[in-house]
Design a protein around this motif. Structure first.
Motif, PDB file in Angstrom:
ATOM      1  N   UNK A 207      30.584   6.057 -33.346  1.00 51.96           N
ATOM      2  CA  UNK A 207      29.868   5.106 -34.200  1.00 51.96           C
ATOM      3  C   UNK A 207      29.085   4.100 -33.362  1.00 51.96           C
ATOM      4  N   UNK A 208      29.672   3.662 -32.262  1.00 51.52           N
ATOM      5  CA  UNK A 208      28.965   2.755 -31.358  1.00 51.52           C
ATOM      6  C   UNK A 208      27.763   3.451 -30.730  1.00 51.52           C
ATOM      7  N   UNK A 209      27.941   4.718 -30.377  1.00 51.53           N
ATOM      8  CA  UNK A 209      26.831   5.495 -29.817  1.00 51.53           C
ATOM      9  C   UNK A 209      25.698   5.622 -30.841  1.00 51.53           C
ATOM     10  N   UNK A 210      26.049   5.873 -32.114  1.00 52.94           N
ATOM     11  CA  UNK A 210      25.033   5.985 -33.157  1.00 52.94           C
ATOM     12  C   UNK A 210      24.257   4.691 -33.344  1.00 52.94           C
ATOM     13  N   UNK A 211      24.976   3.562 -33.392  1.00 56.36           N
ATOM     14  CA  UNK A 211      24.315   2.265 -33.543  1.00 56.36           C
ATOM     15  C   UNK A 211      23.442   1.955 -32.332  1.00 56.36           C
ATOM     16  N   UNK A 212      23.925   2.304 -31.137  1.00 55.08           N
ATOM     17  CA  UNK A 212      23.150   2.081 -29.912  1.00 55.08           C
ATOM     18  C   UNK A 212      21.875   2.926 -29.916  1.00 55.08           C
ATOM     19  N   UNK A 213      21.972   4.124 -30.480  1.00 52.15           N
ATOM     20  CA  UNK A 213      20.799   4.979 -30.582  1.00 52.15           C
ATOM     21  C   UNK A 213      19.723   4.372 -31.466  1.00 52.15           C
ATOM     22  N   UNK A 214      20.145   3.715 -32.555  1.00 56.00           N
ATOM     23  CA  UNK A 214      19.186   3.042 -33.435  1.00 56.00           C
ATOM     24  C   UNK A 214      18.499   1.893 -32.697  1.00 56.00           C
ATOM     25  N   UNK A 215      19.294   1.110 -31.951  1.00 55.20           N
ATOM     26  CA  UNK A 215      18.732   0.005 -31.169  1.00 55.20           C
ATOM     27  C   UNK A 215      17.729   0.535 -30.147  1.00 55.20           C
ATOM     28  N   UNK A 216      18.073   1.637 -29.481  1.00 61.22           N
ATOM     29  CA  UNK A 216      17.194   2.230 -28.482  1.00 61.22           C
ATOM     30  C   UNK A 216      15.886   2.703 -29.099  1.00 61.22           C
ATOM     31  N   UNK A 217      15.957   3.252 -30.299  1.00 59.88           N
ATOM     32  CA  UNK A 217      14.740   3.704 -30.988  1.00 59.88           C
ATOM     33  C   UNK A 217      13.792   2.547 -31.251  1.00 59.88           C
ATOM     34  N   UNK A 218      14.333   1.429 -31.733  1.00 57.77           N
ATOM     35  CA  UNK A 218      13.500   0.245 -31.963  1.00 57.77           C
ATOM     36  C   UNK A 218      12.922  -0.275 -30.651  1.00 57.77           C
ATOM     37  N   UNK A 219      13.729  -0.284 -29.608  1.00 58.56           N
ATOM     38  CA  UNK A 219      13.269  -0.778 -28.311  1.00 58.56           C
ATOM     39  C   UNK A 219      12.107   0.063 -27.777  1.00 58.56           C
ATOM     40  N   UNK A 220      12.213   1.394 -27.925  1.00 54.16           N
ATOM     41  CA  UNK A 220      11.140   2.280 -27.480  1.00 54.16           C
ATOM     42  C   UNK A 220       9.867   2.023 -28.280  1.00 54.16           C
ATOM     43  N   UNK A 221      10.024   1.801 -29.604  1.00 50.45           N
ATOM     44  CA  UNK A 221       8.864   1.501 -30.442  1.00 50.45           C
ATOM     45  C   UNK A 221       8.154   0.227 -30.007  1.00 50.45           C
ATOM     46  N   UNK A 222       8.925  -0.822 -29.746  1.00 56.65           N
ATOM     47  CA  UNK A 222       8.338  -2.089 -29.302  1.00 56.65           C
ATOM     48  C   UNK A 222       7.692  -1.947 -27.926  1.00 56.65           C
ATOM     49  N   UNK A 223       8.321  -1.178 -27.047  1.00 55.32           N
ATOM     50  CA  UNK A 223       7.756  -0.956 -25.722  1.00 55.32           C
ATOM     51  C   UNK A 223       6.413  -0.228 -25.817  1.00 55.32           C
ATOM     52  N   UNK A 224       6.336   0.753 -26.738  1.00 52.62           N
ATOM     53  CA  UNK A 224       5.088   1.472 -26.932  1.00 52.62           C
ATOM     54  C   UNK A 224       3.965   0.550 -27.399  1.00 52.62           C
ATOM     55  N   UNK A 225       4.287  -0.381 -28.305  1.00 54.67           N
ATOM     56  CA  UNK A 225       3.286  -1.349 -28.766  1.00 54.67           C
ATOM     57  C   UNK A 225       2.853  -2.247 -27.622  1.00 54.67           C
ATOM     58  N   UNK A 226       3.822  -2.702 -26.847  1.00 58.10           N
ATOM     59  CA  UNK A 226       3.528  -3.619 -25.737  1.00 58.10           C
ATOM     60  C   UNK A 226       2.615  -2.962 -24.697  1.00 58.10           C
ATOM     61  N   UNK A 227       2.853  -1.674 -24.411  1.00 56.98           N
ATOM     62  CA  UNK A 227       2.071  -0.990 -23.385  1.00 56.98           C
ATOM     63  C   UNK A 227       0.625  -0.737 -23.810  1.00 56.98           C
TER      64      UNK A 227
END
Length: 274
Positions: A42-62
């Motif tokens: 469950x922690x891995x699943x929640x961390x995966x969601x956080x990582x997805x958002x982080x990648x999205x924000x990084x893509x916008x920033x770049x």
């Protein structure tokens, strides 16, 4: 052959220490499980969601031009919001897509993980995009974020909400069970009025078996009036002195009247003879 009394006492004390040790071990393990109610997966699943958002924000920033982006932070005060608005206005016209994607990603992330401060994001939408586009953007992002929170809670929410809001959860479960036939009207009433916090509704709905289609429709429609009030206030952001000025007695009374109107059909149908 008679047993040595000292040996008996020693054996008894050793047995008592063993039971005491086992008891402490059980208490410690139960306390640890209460502190960490989630499993590793469950922690891995929640961390995966956080990582997805982080990648999205990084893509916008770049995709944005090289500049000083130290102003990019979640606004916690009206002063923070003014600074963010003044800086983003320079990018809204030339980098509209990036600003929209970044805005929606941040809003959905805050809704998903119940991070306070979405009221500032709603004000920002009004200040940057106007009433019509601002309300559309806020309702879309808020509904998407609430849906994301709904499904994440379905995965890991039960132990968390049971420990955070046990009394509210019991109350909400009883009310949902009583109003199964008119559940959409009841969910609309909750969205339109401050009877229960929106973040609690998002995370508790799958736990008490509110169907997703009912949750989605009530959220999408029920958030429009409050979104309109907040987005409209964002247009005159300079005149706003505190967040408390957003909802005066008239605004709150209007939302309650709309909420009562949403549950009236259910009340009437219950009183009519079958």
């Amino acid at each position: 052959m008679a047993q040595d009394p000292f040996e008996t006492v020693s054996s008894s004390s050793s047995s008592m220490r063993t039971h005491e040790y086992n008891g402490k071990k059980q208490v410690n393990s139960s306390s640890l499980s209460s502190k960490f109610p989630l499993t590793c997966w469950e922690i891995v699943g929640a961390s995966g969601v956080v990582l997805t958002f982080a990648i999205g924000l990084l893509g916008v920033y770049l995709t944005l031009p090289d500049s000083d982006y130290s102003f990019l932070k979640l606004p916690r005060t009206l002063e923070d919001l003014h600074i963010l608005r003044d800086n983003l206005e320079r990018y809204t016209s030339d980098y509209t897509i990036q600003v929209l994607v970044g805005y929606c990603t941040v809003y959905i992330f805050m809704q998903t993980f119940m991070i306070p401060g979405t009221v500032f994001m709603s004000l920002l939408a009004g200040s940057l995009f106007g009433v019509l586009r601002g309300v559309t953007l806020v309702v879309f992002a808020a509904t998407a974020g609430a849906s994301s929170c709904y499904f994440l809670s379905k995965l890991i929410g039960r132990p968390l909400i049971s420990s955070l809001w046990p009394d509210k959860l019991v109350f909400f479960q009883d009310q949902v069970a009583k109003r199964r036939e008119g559940l959409l009207n009841y969910m609309l009433f909750l969205r339109l009025t401050p009877t229960l916090p929106n973040m609690f509704i998002n995370v508790a709905s799958p736990i008490v078996n509110v169907p997703y289609h009912t949750f989605l429709l009530a959220t999408c429609i029920g958030l429009i009036p409050a979104a309109y009030v907040t987005v409209k206030a964002g247009i005159t952001l300079g005149e706003l002195e505190s967040i408390g000025d957003l909802y005066d007695i008239t605004s709150i009374g209007t939302l309650f009247l709309i909420g009562l109107a949403s549950v009236t059909p259910t009340l009437i149908s219950k009183k009519m003879p079958s």
